[in-house]
Motif scaffolding. Structure first.
Motif, PDB file in Angstrom:
ATOM      1  N   GLU A  73      19.430  11.059   8.339  1.00 56.71           N
ATOM      2  CA  GLU A  73      20.812  11.013   8.838  1.00 56.71           C
ATOM      3  C   GLU A  73      21.386   9.598   8.765  1.00 56.71           C
ATOM      4  OE1 GLU A  73      19.058  14.699  10.338  1.00 56.71           O
ATOM      5  OE2 GLU A  73      18.357  12.620  10.361  1.00 56.71           O
ATOM      6  N   PRO A  76      23.034   9.582   4.513  1.00 61.87           N
ATOM      7  CA  PRO A  76      23.155  10.946   3.988  1.00 61.87           C
ATOM      8  C   PRO A  76      23.374  11.049   2.485  1.00 61.87           C
ATOM      9  CG  PRO A  76      25.088  10.335   5.279  1.00 61.87           C
ATOM     10  CD  PRO A  76      24.073   9.269   5.507  1.00 61.87           C
ATOM     11  N   MET A  92      21.364  14.152   1.628  1.00 62.68           N
ATOM     12  CA  MET A  92      20.448  14.381   2.750  1.00 62.68           C
ATOM     13  C   MET A  92      18.999  14.381   2.274  1.00 62.68           C
ATOM     14  SD  MET A  92      22.201  14.319   5.485  1.00 62.68           S
ATOM     15  CE  MET A  92      21.067  14.930   6.726  1.00 62.68           C
ATOM     16  N   SER A 113      31.956  16.509   5.189  1.00 66.46           N
ATOM     17  CA  SER A 113      31.398  17.252   6.322  1.00 66.46           C
ATOM     18  C   SER A 113      29.917  16.919   6.511  1.00 66.46           C
ATOM     19  CB  SER A 113      31.574  18.759   6.111  1.00 66.46           C
ATOM     20  OG  SER A 113      30.902  19.182   4.937  1.00 66.46           O
ATOM     21  N   ILE A 114      29.204  16.652   5.412  1.00 68.42           N
ATOM     22  CA  ILE A 114      27.789  16.286   5.493  1.00 68.42           C
ATOM     23  C   ILE A 114      27.645  14.927   6.172  1.00 68.42           C
ATOM     24  CG2 ILE A 114      25.763  15.673   4.116  1.00 68.42           C
ATOM     25  CD1 ILE A 114      26.790  17.738   2.033  1.00 68.42           C
ATOM     26  N   LYS A 116      29.814  13.499   8.197  1.00 66.87           N
ATOM     27  CA  LYS A 116      30.218  13.606   9.609  1.00 66.87           C
ATOM     28  C   LYS A 116      29.111  14.237  10.448  1.00 66.87           C
ATOM     29  CE  LYS A 116      34.080  14.928  12.574  1.00 66.87           C
ATOM     30  NZ  LYS A 116      33.214  15.238  13.705  1.00 66.87           N
ATOM     31  N   GLU A 117      28.479  15.257   9.923  1.00 69.76           N
ATOM     32  CA  GLU A 117      27.402  15.922  10.673  1.00 69.76           C
ATOM     33  C   GLU A 117      26.227  14.962  10.885  1.00 69.76           C
ATOM     34  OE1 GLU A 117      24.508  19.878  10.398  1.00 69.76           O
ATOM     35  OE2 GLU A 117      26.139  19.595   8.951  1.00 69.76           O
ATOM     36  N   ALA A 118      25.892  14.182   9.845  1.00 69.86           N
ATOM     37  CA  ALA A 118      24.793  13.217   9.969  1.00 69.86           C
ATOM     38  C   ALA A 118      25.135  12.153  11.010  1.00 69.86           C
ATOM     39  CB  ALA A 118      24.512  12.570   8.619  1.00 69.86           C
ATOM     40  N   TYR A 119      26.366  11.637  10.941  1.00 66.23           N
ATOM     41  CA  TYR A 119      26.784  10.616  11.905  1.00 66.23           C
ATOM     42  C   TYR A 119      26.789  11.170  13.329  1.00 66.23           C
ATOM     43  CZ  TYR A 119      29.665   7.415  14.536  1.00 66.23           C
ATOM     44  OH  TYR A 119      30.136   6.566  15.509  1.00 66.23           O
ATOM     45  N   ASP A 120      27.321  12.366  13.496  1.00 65.34           N
ATOM     46  CA  ASP A 120      27.382  12.968  14.838  1.00 65.34           C
ATOM     47  C   ASP A 120      25.987  13.199  15.414  1.00 65.34           C
ATOM     48  OD1 ASP A 120      30.135  12.954  14.833  1.00 65.34           O
ATOM     49  OD2 ASP A 120      30.350  15.061  14.272  1.00 65.34           O
ATOM     50  N   THR A 121      25.030  13.545  14.547  1.00 68.73           N
ATOM     51  CA  THR A 121      23.650  13.726  15.007  1.00 68.73           C
ATOM     52  C   THR A 121      23.115  12.439  15.615  1.00 68.73           C
ATOM     53  OG1 THR A 121      23.208  15.441  13.351  1.00 68.73           O
ATOM     54  CG2 THR A 121      21.293  14.300  14.285  1.00 68.73           C
ATOM     55  N   ASN A 124      24.901  11.402  18.968  1.00 71.59           N
ATOM     56  CA  ASN A 124      24.461  12.157  20.144  1.00 71.59           C
ATOM     57  C   ASN A 124      23.090  11.701  20.661  1.00 71.59           C
ATOM     58  OD1 ASN A 124      26.778  13.731  20.165  1.00 71.59           O
ATOM     59  ND2 ASN A 124      25.898  15.273  18.789  1.00 71.59           N
TER      60      ASN A 124
END
Length: 511
Positions: A73, A76, A92, A113-114, A116-121, A124
């Protein structure tokens, strides 16, 4: 509160990666859970994570500085150049194919979107994310659909520190010009400026800094001195330019001369970084036949294009030098692509790498390599096998594999493999790796990072000294991991002394 800060640069190789590394270590020392992030890398210097996925080496160093395990992550998208106009695209940690620059830029918006999802992971899981940009945010031909500089800063709502390299000259104009080419909202996101690689008297620099602050209405957050001999892993082979000793100077009698061939598409050049820390070892990178000389150890490194770089060796006369050295009993090691080159034949039936279907190798090992469509990426553990004419290394070897080819023995039983792999991606296996010539002078292996293993490296160096007629060293093992930790702490200490950390913490809370 989850926070982020982004490091962008006025250009490539201005020190973004190293500054991110420093901030990761500083924030960790200050008790924060911190992780690095770079949306898109273009690099041949990569690493394999525990789950067998590939990521840029710079983010690995940054994760180590942050005291955490590298995770995909953090990077990515990885672009691995295969030619001047195209790259293998790794999403990824998994390759999805080769694309020209035009093809990639037509499709890159699909990757948002990939990213953003990696960054959000990561966001969190950690208190602070330190984001690294790529190149410059002012590349006006690339600004539409940007996913790695200001586009990423906006996605993360991150304030930006703009870094410039003052050692090159023209840094003030570089800063002003970069800001002028940004939109108003992008300029507003820039919270401060850092001058990197400064040599000299800061008192002489101060009037220029004052004038710049007045002109751009942004604070100078730090002036980082030129860092000599720090040796933090980089993703860009441009950093090889800072390594002295390319030429085949006659080494001291008590010095072991290690030459690495600097292939046009050299990958994982950090495989050899540890040699810089060894006493009485001279490590040099050579790209001309005339500079090869008579090293005690010649290394052919990994490459993203084995066939193309083998043709380079032949065209430049370096292949003849390799064969000459083998005839003189010099020790030659090939890592990954370099191992493939040492064999008798290389086949590319699916044109994975090249328009050539078949090519003769250097013929120094009885092996044949055939390229497959699928890439193999594993972290591995292995044990070096016993060899009559070679040193013994009893300690376990840790490293990783990144290769497209399968290498087999040409009509020979595999009686002289280099090592036995006992673990791949955490699973027990029993796989033979590499090949060793009967006289023990030619070694090939797929294991990247083999020299980072202290016991193996120590015994190799002792063997080279013995071959050279030197007295074996009575010194202690150099501990690679301890040295790395020490270097991260040294980097953090230097940056702490030369940057306004109070301002950094205020910037972290601004957006």
């Amino acid at each position: 509160m989850k926070r982020s800060i982004m490091i962008q640069g006025t250009g490539s190789h201005v020190g973004k990666s190293v500054l991110v590394c420093a901030l990761c270590r500083i924030l960790k020392q200050d008790g924060l859970r911190v992780a690095p992030f770079k949306a898109q890398n273009m690099a041949l210097n990569s690493f394999v994570t525990k789950d067998g996925r590939e990521m840029g080496r710079a983010q690995v160093a940054q994760a180590e500085a942050a005291g955490i395990e590298p995770a995909i992550e953090m990077n990515p998208i990885l672009l691995k150049p295969t030619s001047d106009r195209g790259s293998q695209v790794v999403i990824m940690g998994q390759p999805i194919g080769n694309m020209t620059a035009r093809e990639y830029y037509q499709k890159k918006n699909k990757f948002i979107s990939i990213i953003k999802e990696a960054y959000d992971t990561l966001r969190n899981q950690f208190d602070v994310i330190v984001i690294e940009g790529a190149g410059s945010p002012a590349e006006i031909n690339l600004k539409d659909g940007d996913i790695v500089n200001m586009g990423m800063a906006e996605m993360a709502s991150a304030p930006v520190l703009l870094v410039t390299d003052i050692d090159r000259g023209g840094a003030f104009a570089w800063i002003v010009g970069t800001l002028e080419l940004l939109t108003e909202s992008e300029r507003n996101r820039v919270a401060g400026v850092v001058f990197n690689k400064f040599r000299g008297d800061k008192n002489i620099l101060k009037p220029g800094l004052d004038m710049l602050e007045e002109r751009i209405r942004k604070p100078i957050v730090g002036v980082i001195p030129y860092l000599h001999q720090l040796h933090i892993d980089d993703e860009d082979s441009v950093s090889l330019e800072t390594i002295s000793g390319k030429k085949a100077d006659v080494p001291h009698n008590n010095t072991v001369d290690v030459a690495v061939i600097q292939l046009p598409r050299i990958s994982n050049f950090t495989d050899f970084a540890i040699f810089r820390h060894e006493k009485d070892i001279k490590i040099r990178f050579v790209d001309r036949a005339h500079d090869v000389g008579n090293p005690d150890l010649l290394i052919i490194p990994g490459t993203k294009n084995t066939i193309g770089d083998l043709l380079f060796l032949m065209d430049q006369g370096i292949a003849d030098e390799v064969v000459r050295l083998s005839g003189q009993g010099a020790m030659i090691m090939g890592i990954c692509g370099g191992y493939q080159m040492l064999g008798q034949e290389i086949h590319d039936p699916h044109h994975v790498e090249s328009r050539h279907k078949d090519i003769q190798g250097l013929g120094l090992l009885p092996t044949i390599t055939t390229f497959a469509r699928e890439k193999q990426t594993y972290q591995v553990k292995a044990h070096m096998l016993g060899h009559e004419n070679l040193f013994h290394a009893d300690d376990e070897i840790s490293g990783y594999e990144i290769h497209m080819g399968e290498t087999t023995y040409n009509g020979h039983n595999p009686v002289k493999p280099f090592a036995r792999i006992t673990e791949r991606a955490g699973e027990r296996v029993d796989i033979l790796d590499g090949c060793v010539s009967a006289d023990g002078n030619i070694i090939g292996t797929y294991i990247h990072g083999v020299f980072d293993n202290d016991g193996f490296r120590f015994n190799l160096i002792q063997h080279l000294r013995k071959k050279k007629g030197q007295t074996p060293s009575s010194g202690n093992l150099i501990e690679f991991k301890r040295i790395k930790e020490q270097k991260y702490d040294e980097l953090a200490d230097i940056v702490r002394r030369n940057i306004d950390l109070d301002m950094i913490y205020k910037i972290l809370d601004t957006l």
